[in-house]
Design a protein around this motif. Structure first.
Motif, PDB file in Angstrom:
ATOM      1  N   GLY A 132       1.526  -1.325   0.021  1.00  0.00           N
ATOM      2  CA  GLY A 132      -0.269  -0.096   0.089  1.00  0.00           C
ATOM      3  C   GLY A 132       0.830   1.145  -0.356  1.00  0.00           C
ATOM      4  N   LYS A 133       1.905   0.953   0.289  1.00  0.00           N
ATOM      5  CA  LYS A 133       2.486   2.950   0.386  1.00  0.00           C
ATOM      6  C   LYS A 133       3.640   2.338  -0.503  1.00  0.00           C
ATOM      7  N   GLY A 134       3.497   1.654  -1.836  1.00  0.00           N
ATOM      8  CA  GLY A 134       4.748   1.961  -3.011  1.00  0.00           C
ATOM      9  C   GLY A 134       4.727   3.194  -3.638  1.00  0.00           C
ATOM     10  N   LYS A 135       6.126   3.580  -4.512  1.00  0.00           N
ATOM     11  CA  LYS A 135       5.629   4.510  -5.350  1.00  0.00           C
ATOM     12  C   LYS A 135       4.837   4.526  -6.083  1.00  0.00           C
ATOM     13  N   PRO A 136       3.976   6.160  -6.389  1.00  0.00           N
ATOM     14  CA  PRO A 136       2.494   6.056  -7.084  1.00  0.00           C
ATOM     15  C   PRO A 136       2.751   6.150  -8.916  1.00  0.00           C
ATOM     16  N   ALA A 137       1.818   5.365  -8.925  1.00  0.00           N
ATOM     17  CA  ALA A 137       2.153   4.914 -10.905  1.00  0.00           C
ATOM     18  C   ALA A 137       0.670   4.782 -11.272  1.00  0.00           C
ATOM     19  N   TYR A 138       0.848   5.777 -12.167  1.00  0.00           N
ATOM     20  CA  TYR A 138       0.000   5.730 -13.575  1.00  0.00           C
ATOM     21  C   TYR A 138      -0.450   5.137 -14.820  1.00  0.00           C
ATOM     22  N   PHE A 139      -1.166   4.180 -15.244  1.00  0.00           N
ATOM     23  CA  PHE A 139      -1.434   3.238 -16.238  1.00  0.00           C
ATOM     24  C   PHE A 139      -3.067   3.753 -17.207  1.00  0.00           C
ATOM     25  N   THR A 140      -2.782   3.695 -18.431  1.00  0.00           N
ATOM     26  CA  THR A 140      -3.881   4.120 -19.005  1.00  0.00           C
ATOM     27  C   THR A 140      -4.333   2.378 -20.164  1.00  0.00           C
ATOM     28  N   ARG A 141      -5.531   2.663 -20.182  1.00  0.00           N
ATOM     29  CA  ARG A 141      -5.370   1.123 -21.400  1.00  0.00           C
ATOM     30  C   ARG A 141      -6.803   1.544 -22.389  1.00  0.00           C
ATOM     31  N   ASN A 160       1.150  -8.271 -10.451  1.00  0.00           N
ATOM     32  CA  ASN A 160       2.475  -9.874 -10.102  1.00  0.00           C
ATOM     33  C   ASN A 160       2.344 -10.396 -10.864  1.00  0.00           C
ATOM     34  N   SER A 161       1.164 -10.663 -11.606  1.00  0.00           N
ATOM     35  CA  SER A 161       0.965 -11.776 -12.523  1.00  0.00           C
ATOM     36  C   SER A 161       1.387 -11.830 -14.080  1.00  0.00           C
ATOM     37  N   SER A 162       1.183 -12.264 -14.360  1.00  0.00           N
ATOM     38  CA  SER A 162       2.005 -12.527 -16.031  1.00  0.00           C
ATOM     39  C   SER A 162       1.115 -12.175 -17.393  1.00  0.00           C
ATOM     40  N   GLN A 163      -0.113 -11.732 -16.958  1.00  0.00           N
ATOM     41  CA  GLN A 163      -1.357 -11.344 -17.047  1.00  0.00           C
ATOM     42  C   GLN A 163      -1.061  -9.585 -17.825  1.00  0.00           C
ATOM     43  N   VAL A 164      -0.134  -9.078 -17.187  1.00  0.00           N
ATOM     44  CA  VAL A 164      -0.275  -7.310 -17.531  1.00  0.00           C
ATOM     45  C   VAL A 164       1.057  -6.851 -17.895  1.00  0.00           C
ATOM     46  N   SER A 165       1.648  -5.586 -18.181  1.00  0.00           N
ATOM     47  CA  SER A 165       2.511  -5.105 -19.143  1.00  0.00           C
ATOM     48  C   SER A 165       2.805  -4.589 -17.876  1.00  0.00           C
ATOM     49  N   ASP A 167       4.374  -1.081 -18.730  1.00  0.00           N
ATOM     50  CA  ASP A 167       4.832   0.148 -19.162  1.00  0.00           C
ATOM     51  C   ASP A 167       3.185   1.362 -19.261  1.00  0.00           C
ATOM     52  N   ARG A 168       3.457   2.346 -19.291  1.00  0.00           N
ATOM     53  CA  ARG A 168       2.035   2.933 -18.823  1.00  0.00           C
ATOM     54  C   ARG A 168       1.040   3.013 -19.736  1.00  0.00           C
ATOM     55  N   GLU A 169       1.124   2.893 -20.953  1.00  0.00           N
ATOM     56  CA  GLU A 169       0.533   2.075 -21.748  1.00  0.00           C
ATOM     57  C   GLU A 169       0.899   0.935 -22.578  1.00  0.00           C
ATOM     58  N   ALA A 170       0.233   0.467 -22.706  1.00  0.00           N
ATOM     59  CA  ALA A 170       0.039  -0.975 -23.335  1.00  0.00           C
ATOM     60  C   ALA A 170      -0.919  -1.418 -23.400  1.00  0.00           C
ATOM     61  N   ASP A 171      -1.160  -3.242 -24.458  1.00  0.00           N
ATOM     62  CA  ASP A 171      -2.073  -3.403 -25.024  1.00  0.00           C
ATOM     63  C   ASP A 171      -2.516  -4.294 -23.756  1.00  0.00           C
ATOM     64  N   GLY A 172      -3.702  -5.133 -23.535  1.00  0.00           N
ATOM     65  CA  GLY A 172      -3.551  -6.444 -22.460  1.00  0.00           C
ATOM     66  C   GLY A 172      -4.533  -5.298 -21.192  1.00  0.00           C
ATOM     67  N   PRO A 173      -4.438  -5.908 -19.626  1.00  0.00           N
ATOM     68  CA  PRO A 173      -4.951  -4.942 -18.918  1.00  0.00           C
ATOM     69  C   PRO A 173      -3.894  -4.103 -18.468  1.00  0.00           C
ATOM     70  N   ALA A 174      -4.304  -3.408 -17.591  1.00  0.00           N
ATOM     71  CA  ALA A 174      -3.798  -3.202 -16.339  1.00  0.00           C
ATOM     72  C   ALA A 174      -3.610  -3.516 -15.464  1.00  0.00           C
ATOM     73  N   PRO A 175      -2.629  -3.404 -14.641  1.00  0.00           N
ATOM     74  CA  PRO A 175      -1.874  -4.131 -13.801  1.00  0.00           C
ATOM     75  C   PRO A 175      -2.186  -3.296 -12.205  1.00  0.00           C
ATOM     76  N   ILE A 176      -2.720  -3.963 -11.481  1.00  0.00           N
ATOM     77  CA  ILE A 176      -3.436  -3.267  -9.777  1.00  0.00           C
ATOM     78  C   ILE A 176      -2.866  -3.828  -8.943  1.00  0.00           C
ATOM     79  N   ARG A 177      -1.927  -2.950  -8.602  1.00  0.00           N
ATOM     80  CA  ARG A 177      -1.822  -4.075  -7.204  1.00  0.00           C
ATOM     81  C   ARG A 177      -2.581  -4.532  -5.393  1.00  0.00           C
ATOM     82  N   SER A 178      -3.111  -5.474  -5.930  1.00  0.00           N
ATOM     83  CA  SER A 178      -4.111  -5.697  -5.441  1.00  0.00           C
ATOM     84  C   SER A 178      -4.963  -7.583  -5.990  1.00  0.00           C
TER      85      SER A 178
END
Length: 275
Positions: A132-141, A160-165, A167-178
């Motif tokens: 919960g206290k990591g560096k802030p990050a922003y992504f769009t898909r 932490n799954s293999s399903q995401v990139s 990168d800030r912008e990429a194909d596929g799902p956005a990453p969530i720390r949840s």
């Protein structure tokens, strides 16, 4: 009798959601939020906030701060203007996903861009323990209607799954720390299909939540419009949901979720899997 292939379904009807009309903002709250407090509906698994918002043209949420939560928006119509303290500035249209890991803290504003109301779902999730206290990050898909049509399209997946990139912008799902996956679907009339849940290591029934988007306009009364039937694959659809309705799902480890569009128009809905 429940089994590993069954799903317990508890409807959350449109009329049970918190709602408010502030003039510039028309909003619904599935869980306790702002002035809406319901001790029986505070959260579900890692899912903490599910708001469906309509913001009037050239108005919106001024600059405010968040920390620790994972926050993402799903744009349904109109254009959402985003600015944040990380230097991100952009305009998001239908099909866009913006994902913010607020971590140690960020400030942002969200406003309707242009002359049209913006309609979007705002979702918050609790982070995984220790993240919960990591560096802030922003992504769009971005996902087109065709990419969501008559299927469960994965739009958010654990970072932490293999399903995401990452990168800030990429194909596929956005990453969530949840521990959460989100799917979007646009389902044509007369169609039915089954969702196979991602494997879970937990011996308990997994938690999931399904929400039908209220596309025909702000309506705090009895749900109308589309008709989406849901149920376990082995039992068939047993609950009917309409615009603004949702359901808590307690899913057996071998169960598949069957959905069926029993109405005359296309159904747009979201599925959140906390397994």
């Amino acid at each position: 009798m429940s089994s590993s292939r069954s799903i317990e379904i508890i409807p959350r009807r449109n009329t049970a959601r918190g709602h408010a009309d502030h003039g510039w903002l028309k909003t619904f709250h599935t869980f306790s939020f702002a002035n809406f407090n319901d001790s029986e509906h505070e959260s579900f698994g890692s899912l903490r906030v599910l708001n469906e918002d309509r913001v009037a043209p050239r108005t919106g949420f001024g600059t405010h701060s968040h920390r620790e939560y994972e926050i993402f928006s799903y744009v349904i119509s109109g254009a959402l203007e985003h600015q944040d303290s990380m230097g991100n500035t952009e305009i998001l249209s239908r099909g866009a996903i913006q994902m913010t890991s607020t971590g140690t803290g960020i400030s942002h504003s969200e406003k309707a861009h242009g002359a049209q109301e913006v309609h979007f779902c705002q979702i918050w999730a609790s982070p995984r323990p220790g993240e919960g206290k990591g560096k802030p990050a922003y992504f769009t898909r971005h996902f087109t209607d065709e990419e969501k049509r008559n299927q469960f399209r994965l739009i958010i997946a654990p970072s932490n799954s293999s399903q995401v990139s990452l990168d800030r912008e990429a194909d596929g799902p956005a990453p969530i720390r949840s521990q959460l996956r989100a799917y979007a679907s646009l389902m044509d009339p007369g169609i039915s299909f089954v969702h196979a849940f991602h494997p879970s290591r937990s011996p308990e029934r997994r938690k999931a939540y399904i929400h039908v988007v209220q596309r025909s306009g702000y309506n705090p009364g009895d749900a109308k419009g589309v008709r989406l039937r849901v149920g376990a694959q082995i039992e068939g659809p047993i609950i009917e949901l309409r615009e603004g309705d949702g359901s808590y799902l307690f899913v057996g480890k071998d169960a598949g979720l069957k959905v069926e569009n029993a109405g005359e128009g296309a159904v747009e809905f979201l599925l959140f899997d906390m397994g």
